[in-house]
Design an enzyme around this catalytic site. Structure first.
Site, mmCIF file in Angstrom:
data_model
loop_
_atom_site.group_PDB
_atom_site.id
_atom_site.type_symbol
_atom_site.label_atom_id
_atom_site.label_comp_id
_atom_site.label_asym_id
_atom_site.label_seq_id
_atom_site.Cartn_x
_atom_site.Cartn_y
_atom_site.Cartn_z
ATOM 1 N N CYS B 12 0.615 -0.781 0.029
ATOM 2 C CA CYS B 12 0.228 0.111 -0.178
ATOM 3 C C CYS B 12 0.968 0.721 0.695
ATOM 4 O O CYS B 12 2.092 1.281 -0.344
ATOM 5 C CB CYS B 12 -0.808 0.083 1.260
ATOM 6 N N ASP B 424 -9.078 7.088 -32.115
ATOM 7 C CA ASP B 424 -8.040 6.974 -32.676
ATOM 8 C C ASP B 424 -8.566 6.913 -34.154
ATOM 9 O O ASP B 424 -9.715 6.240 -33.950
ATOM 10 C CB ASP B 424 -7.059 5.578 -32.618
ATOM 11 N N GLU B 458 -4.928 -7.801 -61.224
ATOM 12 C CA GLU B 458 -5.525 -7.535 -59.875
ATOM 13 C C GLU B 458 -4.823 -8.824 -59.210
ATOM 14 O O GLU B 458 -3.862 -8.787 -57.639
ATOM 15 C CB GLU B 458 -6.353 -6.251 -58.630
ATOM 16 N N SER B 461 -0.910 -9.391 -58.942
ATOM 17 C CA SER B 461 -0.104 -8.032 -57.975
ATOM 18 C C SER B 461 -0.488 -8.095 -57.162
ATOM 19 O O SER B 461 -0.766 -9.022 -56.265
ATOM 20 C CB SER B 461 -1.008 -6.547 -58.354
ATOM 21 N N GLU B 462 0.893 -7.946 -56.289
ATOM 22 C CA GLU B 462 1.209 -8.018 -55.116
ATOM 23 C C GLU B 462 1.226 -6.963 -54.359
ATOM 24 O O GLU B 462 1.170 -6.862 -52.622
ATOM 25 C CB GLU B 462 3.122 -8.465 -54.983
ATOM 26 N N GLY B 493 2.247 0.924 -60.615
ATOM 27 C CA GLY B 493 1.503 -0.284 -60.915
ATOM 28 C C GLY B 493 1.612 -1.038 -62.091
ATOM 29 O O GLY B 493 2.284 -1.838 -61.462
ATOM 30 N N GLY B 506 -2.946 1.729 -62.392
ATOM 31 C CA GLY B 506 -2.257 2.433 -61.724
ATOM 32 C C GLY B 506 -2.378 3.516 -61.372
ATOM 33 O O GLY B 506 -3.331 3.809 -61.447
ATOM 34 N N ASP B 628 -1.051 2.995 -30.589
ATOM 35 C CA ASP B 628 -2.164 3.067 -29.424
ATOM 36 C C ASP B 628 -1.404 3.419 -27.759
ATOM 37 O O ASP B 628 -2.403 3.874 -27.398
ATOM 38 C CB ASP B 628 -3.762 3.262 -29.414
#
Lengths: 70, 737
Positions: B12, B424, B458, B461-462, B493, B506, B628
């Site tokens: 305490c 946030d 798409e 694409s990465e 793109g 792109g 956060d």
């Protein structure tokens, strides 16, 4: 890409530790290696361009002797 | 020499004071400051006069332990000691509960039905008092020596006297019987009080140990093994061995061990923990990367620029640690009351003794002993001990039913005072994942055909935005077509051919670079989408843009209504985000928040909370990410989203399971209702005391010869506990909106 060899006095593990940051920070070099077994402590560097001098400057700035092997 | 050490054994805030006052007068000690929440002490001392070992021994003399050694060692030793303490407390609690329950049943329901019942109860009560409750007596004794009291004193005094008096009446019932008085025993009050108070302490300790688990999780973000290039060779080294300037290889999925600069390669890195930005960031030569973030795609070689304690992640860890330890522990209401109540009760007992001894009838010494003892027993803090924990338990249970998980009772005790709420953006106000919001085709284009081509391209694409587009097209059942070739253009793109025709997808730069025409109508649309902070992707067929796709992190459906309600409740709302100004502004406008800040770093969020607290505001923070965690720990009430990271949940006192901001106003209402119940409980706990104590002291004796029958005293005590319990249970049926 060219491989350039230099004669140095980088002779032990802790010397390598001190040159590591300066060599890694050079933009134009890709890989480097010091042959500690060799009498002349050969530093072998793969350089992207023709600026071999930057390696010499960098190693000297870390306090070592360096000389290009022709 | 000035040094900070951990101290084990402080239970305490007054323990801290006793260490301070004991060490300060020692020769050689210059200054000393004890930090109770942090369980540490900072000592400035002259080591020539008083060596550290001597200080350690002095601390030991008064029952605490100073942990000496390096920071890392002490941390481990301290954690081990704390874990041991929690384990001991748990053992004592279980022990107390096992022995208390039969005593309680016997005294409440089986009185007069079992032979030798008093002896059995005495035997059962012994271990509870002398093992489980031993600490109360030692602490009370130490405090007595310094003439101070707290809840422990009250517990020790009332349970001790109840026990001793009961032992006397068990061993020698003839004494009171011969004088026409009933030799009542009070074993059950003694053991129940000890059990309940230990239960409260156990919960408190558990909440404290959660703090360190959040930090442990943050530390877990550092990888154990790292591949580095040393002297031209790949080597697997441990995290601790990384040197500044070292070249490190990162494969897809690797956690980044240090702050560094990319030397070679391109990749996407999930930096949401630092910036809050949900879309992975593209990194190429020269880009900065941060420890704790995750390499998603592609291999990288990075140069370590900041290692160990210097990294941004370590700074976040340090800030979370500081925020959690500096949080002021609220003075427990019951402790405060006990501080005043105990001396009054003792005073009354003494007065009772004196009055009966000098003015009482024969045998005056018997009456003079009996009445003060009844006073002290009546004053038992049974209901007082129940008042706060039962209300909190019901409140926490009710919260859980509604999807509001309250981990830290303190959060529930504080939430009703909130006047400022910081939100946030990503993952709290918004959903936290990029999604396609608009898909606009040129009026002359055959959209179904184009959607198939876009889907095919798409899928190859990465890029993270491509993933969002693919996910969207899947939901509208788009089929894929076989494309002939695919080329990714870094930073811009991709282009592909299908049925010998060229398609490009792109950003605007790609369209400009390839000299592709953008029809005015689509260009206008694109600009308006950009002003809403959406990312625009262009789809070109041959040399003309035929469609635009907008991708954005959508605002949650319930956010707007929730914010409106909170504002109506008089709460000032701020929005913080690591995102850029344009996105921040668009979202803030959309949800009706006037105060917002963009480009906020994790440490700044915590600092902002502190700043508002310094203005005297009671601040709640709601967030979901590691970025956060510092602010969540710093805030008076930290609220984590259930869909967020574990670290956010560990740092916060409250977790919203539905990730819905509406729950915040509910949590505040719940806190209000709970605090009201606690205050009512304290009233019920005292009202019986206020009436019964004077009667126990014999106030009615001169008037009508009435002396409190111990049975009635016992009934009054039970009544006050029952009132408190039933009042707490009422909270269960309360409507919370």
């Amino acid at each position: 890409m060219t491989i350039v060899k230099y004669k140095t006095n980088i002779h032990c593990g802790s010397c390598i530790k001190s040159v590591t940051p300066v060599l890694n920070n050079l933009d134009n070099i890709d890989l480097w290696k010091v042959d500690l077994e060799h009498d002349d402590k050969i530093l072998e560097v793969t350089i992207d361009d023709e600026d071999k001098n930057s390696v010499v400057e960098a190693v000297k700035s870390a306090g070592f002797e360096i000389e290009e092997i022709q | 020499m000035k040094e900070e050490y951990k101290v084990a054994g402080m239970t305490c805030a007054s323990c801290a004071i006793s260490i301070e006052s004991y060490l300060k007068p020692q020769e050689g000690v210059i200054d000393i400051a004890v930090n109770y929440p942090n369980q540490s002490v900072t000592i400035s001392y002259d080591e020539n006069i008083i060596p550290l070992e001597t200080i350690g021994n002095k601390v030991k003399e008064i029952g605490f332990k100073l942990i000496l050694g390096t920071k890392e060692d002490t941390k481990k030793e301290f954690e081990a000691l704390e874990a041991k303490r929690l384990a001991t407390l748990k053992k004592k609690l279980i022990f107390a509960a096992i022995f208390s329950v039969p005593i309680f049943i016997m005294s409440m329901f089986l009185m007069g039905k079992i032979p030798y019942e008093n002896w059995i109860m005495m035997a059962l009560a012994l271990p509870v008092l002398f093992y489980s409750g031993a600490e109360f007596y030692t602490i009370a004794w130490k405090r007595l020596k310094s003439f101070s009291t707290n809840m422990d004193t009250l517990v020790a005094l009332s349970t001790g006297i109840a026990f001793l008096f009961s032992v006397f009446n068990t061993v020698n019932p003839q004494y009171f019987l011969s004088k026409g008085l009933v030799p009542h025993v009070y074993f059950e009050s003694a053991v129940i009080i000890i059990t309940l108070i230990l239960l409260g302490r156990f919960f408190e300790e558990k909440a404290k140990s959660k703090t360190s688990s959040a930090i442990k999780k943050l530390m877990g973000l550092k990888p154990k093994k790292v591949t580095a290039i040393r002297n031209g060779e790949e080597k697997v080294i441990s995290y601790d061995e990384i040197l500044k300037g070292e070249l490190i290889i990162l494969k897809p999925g690797d956690k980044i061990p240090v702050d560094g600069k990319v030397k070679k390669g391109t990749s996407f890195i999930d930096e949401s923990m630092i910036s809050g930005e949900p879309i992975p960031v593209e990194k190429m030569k020269g880009s900065n990367v941060f420890a704790g973030t995750i390499n998603q795609k592609g291999s990288l070689r990075i140069i370590a620029t900041k290692i160990g304690d210097e990294t941004l992640l370590s700074q976040i860890i340090r800030l979370v640690e500081e925020a959690q330890s500096s949080k002021p522990t609220i003075q427990k209401l019951a402790d405060k009351i006990a501080g005043i109540f105990v001396p009054i009760v003792i005073g009354l007992a003494v007065v009772t003794f004196v009055l009966w001894y000098f003015l009482g009838p024969d045998p005056s010494i018997t009456y003079a002993l009996l009445t003060p003892i009844t006073v002290l027993i009546i004053a038992c803090p049974c209901a007082l001990g129940l008042a706060t924990p039962t209300a909190l338990m019901v409140g926490i249970g009710k919260g859980a039913q509604q999807g509001i998980l309250i981990k830290d009772a303190q959060a529930l005790e504080t939430a009703y005072k909130i006047d400022t709420l910081i939100l946030d953006k990503t993952g709290t106000i918004t959903e936290g994942k990029p999604k396609v919001t608009d898909l606009i085709w040129d009026k002359n284009a055959v959209s179904t055909e184009l959607e198939k081509v876009v889907f095919a391209i798409e899928s190859e694409s990465e890029h993270p935005i491509a993933e969002a587009i693919v996910a969207h097209l899947k939901t509208i059942d788009t089929e894929s077509v076989p494309i002939d070739s695919f080329t990714s253009i870094t930073g811009l793109g991709a282009e592909a051919t299908y049925k010998n025709e060229l398609y490009r997808i792109g950003n605007e730069s790609l369209m400009i670079q390839k000299e592709i025409t953008i029809p005015t109508q689509l260009s206008v649309k694109a600009n308006s989408l950009k002003s809403e902070a959406k990312t625009v992707v262009y789809v070109a067929h041959k040399n003309t843009v035929v469609g635009i796709i907008a991708v954005a992190d959508k605002v949650k459906e319930t956010t707007l209504a929730a914010i409106e309600k909170l504002q109506q409740m008089g709460i000032e709302i701020h929005m913080l985000t690591g995102d850029n100004e344009q996105t921040a502004k668009a979202i803030a406008n959309k949800v009706g928040i006037k105060n917002y800040q963009a480009n906020v770093m994790p440490a700044d969020k915590g600092a902002f909370v502190k700043e508002l607290q310094a203005q005297g505001k009671v601040v709640a923070m709601a967030g979901d990410g590691i970025n956060d965690s510092h602010a969540l720990a710093q805030a008076d009430v930290g609220i984590a989203m259930g869909s967020g990271t574990d670290i956010a949940m560990e740092s916060a006192g409250i977790t919203l399971m539905h990730s819905d901001l509406k729950q915040i106003s509910k949590a505040i209402q719940l806190s209000k209702a709970t605090m009201k119940t606690i205050k009512q409980n304290l009233f019920w706990a005292f009202i019986y005391n206020l009436i019964a104590i004077p009667i126990a002291a014999g106030a009615l004796y001169p008037i009508n010869g009435f002396l409190l029958n111990p049975m009635i005293a016992g009934a009054a005590m039970s009544m006050s506990s029952i009132s408190v319990l039933s009042n707490s249970l009422r909270l269960k049926n309360k409507n919370i909106n």
